[in-house]
Write a protein that holds these residues in place. Structure first.
Motif, mmCIF file in Angstrom:
data_model
loop_
_atom_site.group_PDB
_atom_site.id
_atom_site.type_symbol
_atom_site.label_atom_id
_atom_site.label_comp_id
_atom_site.label_asym_id
_atom_site.label_seq_id
_atom_site.Cartn_x
_atom_site.Cartn_y
_atom_site.Cartn_z
ATOM 1 N N ASP A 62 78.550 94.770 4.984
ATOM 2 C CA ASP A 62 79.057 95.697 5.998
ATOM 3 C C ASP A 62 78.022 95.900 7.096
ATOM 4 O OD1 ASP A 62 77.155 97.497 5.043
ATOM 5 O OD2 ASP A 62 78.611 99.002 4.368
ATOM 6 N N GLU A 63 78.279 96.855 7.973
ATOM 7 C CA GLU A 63 77.401 97.064 9.124
ATOM 8 C C GLU A 63 76.027 97.589 8.731
ATOM 9 O OE1 GLU A 63 80.472 100.497 9.164
ATOM 10 O OE2 GLU A 63 80.304 98.442 8.412
ATOM 11 N N ASP A 64 75.882 98.069 7.497
ATOM 12 C CA ASP A 64 74.590 98.579 7.017
ATOM 13 C C ASP A 64 73.932 97.622 6.020
ATOM 14 O OD1 ASP A 64 74.725 101.026 8.475
ATOM 15 O OD2 ASP A 64 76.151 101.793 7.002
ATOM 16 N N LEU A 141 79.173 79.121 -1.509
ATOM 17 C CA LEU A 141 79.096 80.519 -1.100
ATOM 18 C C LEU A 141 79.031 80.642 0.415
ATOM 19 C CD1 LEU A 141 77.397 80.323 -4.013
ATOM 20 C CD2 LEU A 141 77.179 82.769 -3.564
ATOM 21 N N TYR A 142 79.888 81.500 0.942
ATOM 22 C CA TYR A 142 79.924 81.815 2.366
ATOM 23 C C TYR A 142 79.424 83.243 2.584
ATOM 24 C CZ TYR A 142 82.952 77.707 2.872
ATOM 25 O OH TYR A 142 83.467 76.420 2.858
ATOM 26 N N LEU A 143 79.211 83.570 3.847
ATOM 27 C CA LEU A 143 78.799 84.910 4.265
ATOM 28 C C LEU A 143 79.827 85.435 5.256
ATOM 29 C CD1 LEU A 143 76.524 87.147 4.464
ATOM 30 C CD2 LEU A 143 75.626 85.817 6.395
ATOM 31 N N ALA A 144 80.148 86.733 5.175
ATOM 32 C CA ALA A 144 81.061 87.344 6.140
ATOM 33 C C ALA A 144 80.646 88.793 6.365
ATOM 34 C CB ALA A 144 82.504 87.270 5.666
ATOM 35 N N ARG A 145 80.835 89.251 7.593
ATOM 36 C CA ARG A 145 80.571 90.637 7.966
ATOM 37 C C ARG A 145 81.903 91.352 8.173
ATOM 38 N NH1 ARG A 145 75.453 93.255 8.033
ATOM 39 N NH2 ARG A 145 73.853 91.691 8.498
ATOM 40 N N VAL A 146 82.032 92.510 7.556
ATOM 41 C CA VAL A 146 83.214 93.340 7.756
ATOM 42 C C VAL A 146 82.759 94.787 7.849
ATOM 43 C CG1 VAL A 146 84.761 91.767 6.521
ATOM 44 C CG2 VAL A 146 83.628 93.606 5.272
ATOM 45 N N PRO A 147 83.493 95.638 8.562
ATOM 46 C CA PRO A 147 83.139 97.059 8.544
ATOM 47 C C PRO A 147 83.416 97.650 7.170
ATOM 48 C CG PRO A 147 85.212 96.704 9.714
ATOM 49 C CD PRO A 147 84.644 95.342 9.431
ATOM 50 N N ALA A 148 82.634 98.636 6.778
ATOM 51 C CA ALA A 148 82.834 99.265 5.480
ATOM 52 C C ALA A 148 84.247 99.810 5.329
ATOM 53 C CB ALA A 148 81.811 100.378 5.279
#
Length: 213
Positions: A62-64, A141-148
């Protein structure tokens, strides 16, 4: 990227996508027998007796910089549980990117597009016991950003029967808190691996080799 000492030895073993031991030959899902009762049709039994599948997993941040993990257990070892990344088996005819998007949606309810995934950032192979079977899994394994806020109430609608039986909870973990948990976390040294991806991935896929869990 500077090689992490935790994984440098494994990475040096081979520049191939997966480093595997000589006594555990690499094979695709086309090898071995048919569907395996209890574990799903993507699992095949090889000549070495191990059940095998290829899997796609996603490190969701997440963003943190908190990571969304699943805690699960083995029905044959109910006193043992562990935290692990979101993801699962690649279906026949499916590529790893599509599988990663599907697994995130099914397990968490988060809707990702293929373009939201970064990587593959890691590959690994693991041998472990599960559901009273000896298993091997090759993981991308991939990486992804999402908001909490993308993950709220757990949506179990997309879970398989096995997942209903073995998944205990999902939650966000700060890296500092995850580093102090008293149960197993997979992949091993996940905190160090994630910190090596921050603030952004450098574009190098790291091969973590074969582990026995």
């Amino acid at each position: 990227m500077t090689q992490d000492p935790v994984t440098s030895e494994a990475a040096d073993e081979s520049s191939a996508a997966f480093a595997v031991a000589a006594d555990v030959p690499s094979r695709s899902s086309a090898h071995g027998g048919g569907p395996v009762h209890g574990l799903g049709p993507e699992w095949r039994r090889g000549d070495d007796g191990l059940l095998f599948r290829e899997a796609a997993r996603v490190i969701l941040l997440d963003e943190d910089d908190r990571v969304l993990l699943i805690r699960g257990h083995d029905v044959d070892q109910p006193d043992r549980s562990w935290w692990f990344t979101v993801g699962g088996g690649i279906d026949d005819g499916e590529d790893s990117l599509s599988a990663a998007v599907r697994e995130v949606r099914e397990e968490t309810g988060i809707q990702l597009a293929a373009a939201d995934l970064v990587g593959p950032v890691f590959t690994r192979s693991a041998i472990f016991d599960f559901f009273a079977e000896h298993c091997r899994q090759d993981e991308i394994l991939y990486l992804a950003r999402v908001p909490a806020s993308a993950f709220g109430t757990v949506d179990r609608a997309g879970w398989t029967e096995l997942e209903h039986n073995v998944i205990d909870e999902l939650r966000w973990w700060s890296l500092d808190d995850l580093d102090t948990v008293d149960i197993e976390v997979f992949p091993e040294r996940l905190v160090d691996l994630v910190r090596g991806l921050l603030p952004v991935w450098d574009g190098e896929t790291r091969h973590l080799g074969l582990v026995r869990e």
